[in-house]
Design a protein around this motif. Structure first.
Motif, PDB file in Angstrom:
ATOM      1  N   GLY A  40      38.791 -12.272  33.873  1.00 46.97           N
ATOM      2  CA  GLY A  40      39.204 -12.138  35.266  1.00 46.97           C
ATOM      3  C   GLY A  40      38.390 -11.042  35.917  1.00 46.97           C
ATOM      4  N   GLN A  41      38.787 -10.640  37.109  1.00 50.57           N
ATOM      5  CA  GLN A  41      38.097  -9.572  37.819  1.00 50.57           C
ATOM      6  C   GLN A  41      38.643  -8.223  37.371  1.00 50.57           C
ATOM      7  N   GLU A  42      37.749  -7.312  37.044  1.00 50.88           N
ATOM      8  CA  GLU A  42      38.169  -5.995  36.593  1.00 50.88           C
ATOM      9  C   GLU A  42      38.190  -5.010  37.766  1.00 50.88           C
ATOM     10  N   TYR A  43      39.180  -4.113  37.742  1.00 50.71           N
ATOM     11  CA  TYR A  43      39.356  -3.108  38.781  1.00 50.71           C
ATOM     12  C   TYR A  43      39.551  -1.737  38.135  1.00 50.71           C
ATOM     13  N   GLY A  44      39.230  -0.715  38.891  1.00 53.41           N
ATOM     14  CA  GLY A  44      39.534   0.649  38.482  1.00 53.41           C
ATOM     15  C   GLY A  44      40.497   1.258  39.480  1.00 53.41           C
ATOM     16  N   LEU A  45      41.496   1.972  38.989  1.00 52.22           N
ATOM     17  CA  LEU A  45      42.475   2.627  39.854  1.00 52.22           C
ATOM     18  C   LEU A  45      42.412   4.136  39.639  1.00 52.22           C
ATOM     19  N   ASP A  46      42.371   4.884  40.715  1.00 52.91           N
ATOM     20  CA  ASP A  46      42.616   6.318  40.666  1.00 52.91           C
ATOM     21  C   ASP A  46      44.016   6.532  41.222  1.00 52.91           C
ATOM     22  N   ILE A  47      44.946   6.850  40.334  1.00 50.72           N
ATOM     23  CA  ILE A  47      46.339   7.052  40.734  1.00 50.72           C
ATOM     24  C   ILE A  47      46.574   8.555  40.807  1.00 50.72           C
ATOM     25  N   ILE A  48      46.833   9.056  41.994  1.00 41.85           N
ATOM     26  CA  ILE A  48      46.862  10.497  42.234  1.00 41.85           C
ATOM     27  C   ILE A  48      48.290  11.017  42.406  1.00 41.85           C
ATOM     28  N   ASN A  49      48.624  12.004  41.591  1.00 41.35           N
ATOM     29  CA  ASN A  49      49.847  12.793  41.736  1.00 41.35           C
ATOM     30  C   ASN A  49      49.472  14.232  42.046  1.00 41.35           C
ATOM     31  N   ASP A  50      50.401  14.981  42.639  1.00 36.86           N
ATOM     32  CA  ASP A  50      50.127  16.396  42.842  1.00 36.86           C
ATOM     33  C   ASP A  50      50.394  17.169  41.554  1.00 36.86           C
ATOM     34  N   LEU A  51      50.336  18.483  41.606  1.00 34.52           N
ATOM     35  CA  LEU A  51      50.478  19.283  40.390  1.00 34.52           C
ATOM     36  C   LEU A  51      51.913  19.357  39.882  1.00 34.52           C
ATOM     37  N   GLU A  98      48.154  -1.475  44.165  1.00 36.57           N
ATOM     38  CA  GLU A  98      48.689  -0.205  44.659  1.00 36.57           C
ATOM     39  C   GLU A  98      50.130  -0.019  44.199  1.00 36.57           C
ATOM     40  N   LEU A  99      50.886  -1.099  44.176  1.00 37.88           N
ATOM     41  CA  LEU A  99      52.264  -1.031  43.688  1.00 37.88           C
ATOM     42  C   LEU A  99      52.299  -0.702  42.201  1.00 37.88           C
ATOM     43  N   VAL A 100      51.371  -1.282  41.443  1.00 31.88           N
ATOM     44  CA  VAL A 100      51.250  -0.950  40.025  1.00 31.88           C
ATOM     45  C   VAL A 100      51.002   0.551  39.872  1.00 31.88           C
ATOM     46  N   GLY A 101      50.084   1.080  40.693  1.00 33.09           N
ATOM     47  CA  GLY A 101      49.775   2.503  40.637  1.00 33.09           C
ATOM     48  C   GLY A 101      50.983   3.371  40.952  1.00 33.09           C
ATOM     49  N   LYS A 102      51.699   3.014  41.982  1.00 33.05           N
ATOM     50  CA  LYS A 102      52.876   3.791  42.371  1.00 33.05           C
ATOM     51  C   LYS A 102      53.932   3.772  41.269  1.00 33.05           C
ATOM     52  N   SER A 103      54.111   2.614  40.634  1.00 37.18           N
ATOM     53  CA  SER A 103      55.094   2.492  39.549  1.00 37.18           C
ATOM     54  C   SER A 103      54.694   3.338  38.347  1.00 37.18           C
ATOM     55  N   LEU A 104      53.405   3.294  37.977  1.00 38.81           N
ATOM     56  CA  LEU A 104      52.934   4.106  36.851  1.00 38.81           C
ATOM     57  C   LEU A 104      53.089   5.589  37.143  1.00 38.81           C
ATOM     58  N   ALA A 105      52.786   5.988  38.370  1.00 42.39           N
ATOM     59  CA  ALA A 105      52.902   7.402  38.742  1.00 42.39           C
ATOM     60  C   ALA A 105      54.346   7.885  38.607  1.00 42.39           C
ATOM     61  N   ALA A 106      55.285   7.048  39.021  1.00 41.50           N
ATOM     62  CA  ALA A 106      56.694   7.428  38.947  1.00 41.50           C
ATOM     63  C   ALA A 106      57.171   7.540  37.497  1.00 41.50           C
TER      64      ALA A 106
END
Length: 343
Positions: free
Chosen positions: A206-217, A249-257
């Motif tokens: 499939g198509q590969e993507y890279g995500l930068d999932i950013i949280n604060d300190l 983006e939803l995947v990123g938000k879920s992983l961050a949480a």
């Protein structure tokens, strides 16, 4: 404010990003266990003992005290594990370590733990096995098919990653990966479970993507930057384009949480028939971050502001959409280094 980037390797661009973020308000120091190009960009640089040397942490603590370092930012997976175990020691001498918790570092560094973590929270991820017999059983049941990916359980980049098209290749490459691991810097972490140091993974098409999932300190979610990988070379992204993709983006938000990671969580993802799969997670600046930075994201500046207890403009953590970036190769010599030191 003085910062120390450890295990910087060839990431001179990150040194420059942090120098730009600090301006004339401090120095960026660069550490590595041997001479590297990133060390040429720092305001000051130092060669450290090897990461697993018993003197590594005492050396860094002394260096931080002598050079008035306020924060350490590790840039290498193995370094993350050592430094997350030493956060308290550094805090006692007034040094922040920009690293996630022990639990999250272990989940990200150990691909088997990554797999278990992802399936426990119902994320889609490639089927993964520690034993050849289990992989063959999945094939017999019609849940998977050749080719399969063989790679180190603890590893990064393209080291010892193979593709097996049949059982004979699977058996040979499985043993070769074990041998390669024993003869490389991956041997230390792999010794934690030497007999199960290799994983077998379903190959996704499939198509590969890279995500930068950013949280604060404090582990609070800030944003997810999605990049389409247009070209790859030796496990690194050569060309990428920033995109708007609500599902990823939803995947990123879920992983961050769930992880409450600190700073950047670099994630490799595939989209197969409209379904998002997570392949790997790295709790650090990844090789794909420069594409986000080129598109307008400035995580180094945000980190500096957070360390100074200043408010961060959300705009500096958002990427312009449709920006295509290309990685380049250049030779750095003594003359170039002299110019960089003066600038």
């Amino acid at each position: 404010m003085n910062l120390l980037l450890t295990s910087a390797g060839r990431r001179g661009y990150l040194v420059n990003y942090f120098k730009e973020a600090l301006g004339d308000e401090g120095e960026v120091h660069v550490a590595n266990s041997l001479n590297s190009t990133a060390m040429m960009y720092g305001d000051k640089s130092v060669i450290t003992p090897l990461i697993y040397d018993e003197n590594y942490i005492p050396f860094l603590k002394t260096y931080c005290q002598v050079n008035h370092i306020e924060a350490i930012i590790p840039l290498f997976d193995i370094d993350l594990q050592i430094l997350t175990n030493s956060i308290k020691e550094f805090n006692e001498i007034g040094v922040n370590v920009i690293v996630s918790s022990k639990e999250i570092i272990n989940i990200c560094n150990d691909k088997w733990e990554t797999y278990k973590f992802l399936i426990s929270y119902d994320f889609q991820t490639p089927k993964t096995f520690l034993e050849i017999s289990d992989a063959l059983n999945a094939i017999e049941q019609g849940n998977m098919k050749f080719p399969l990916i063989v790679k180190p359980r603890w590893g990064m980049g393209s080291i010892s990653i193979f593709e097996a098209d049949n059982l004979n290749e699977l058996e040979v490459l499985f043993e070769k990966a074990k041998t390669d691991i024993r003869d490389s810097y991956l041997s230390y972490e792999s010794n934690l479970d030497n007999q199960l140091s290799v994983i077998i993974q379903e190959k996704l098409s499939g198509q590969e993507y890279g995500l930068d999932i950013i949280n604060d300190l404090n582990g609070k979610y800030m944003n997810t930057i999605v990049k389409k990988k247009c070209s790859m070379r030796s496990g690194e992204t050569d060309i990428a384009e920033t995109l708007k993709d609500e599902a990823l983006e939803l995947v990123g938000k879920s992983l961050a949480a769930l992880t409450k990671h600190i700073g950047n969580l670099d994630v490799d993802a595939f989209v197969v028939d409209g379904v998002s799969y997570i392949l790997e997670m790295n709790a650090r600046f990844g090789g794909g971050y420069p594409f986000s930075h080129y598109a307008g994201v400035n995580l180094p500046k945000a980190i500096v502001s957070w360390l100074k207890k200043e408010k961060v403009d959300p705009a500096i953590l958002k990427a312009k959409i449709g920006v295509i970036g290309y990685k380049d190769i250049q030779i750095i010599g003594d003359e170039a280094v002299s110019v960089m030191k003066k600038s």
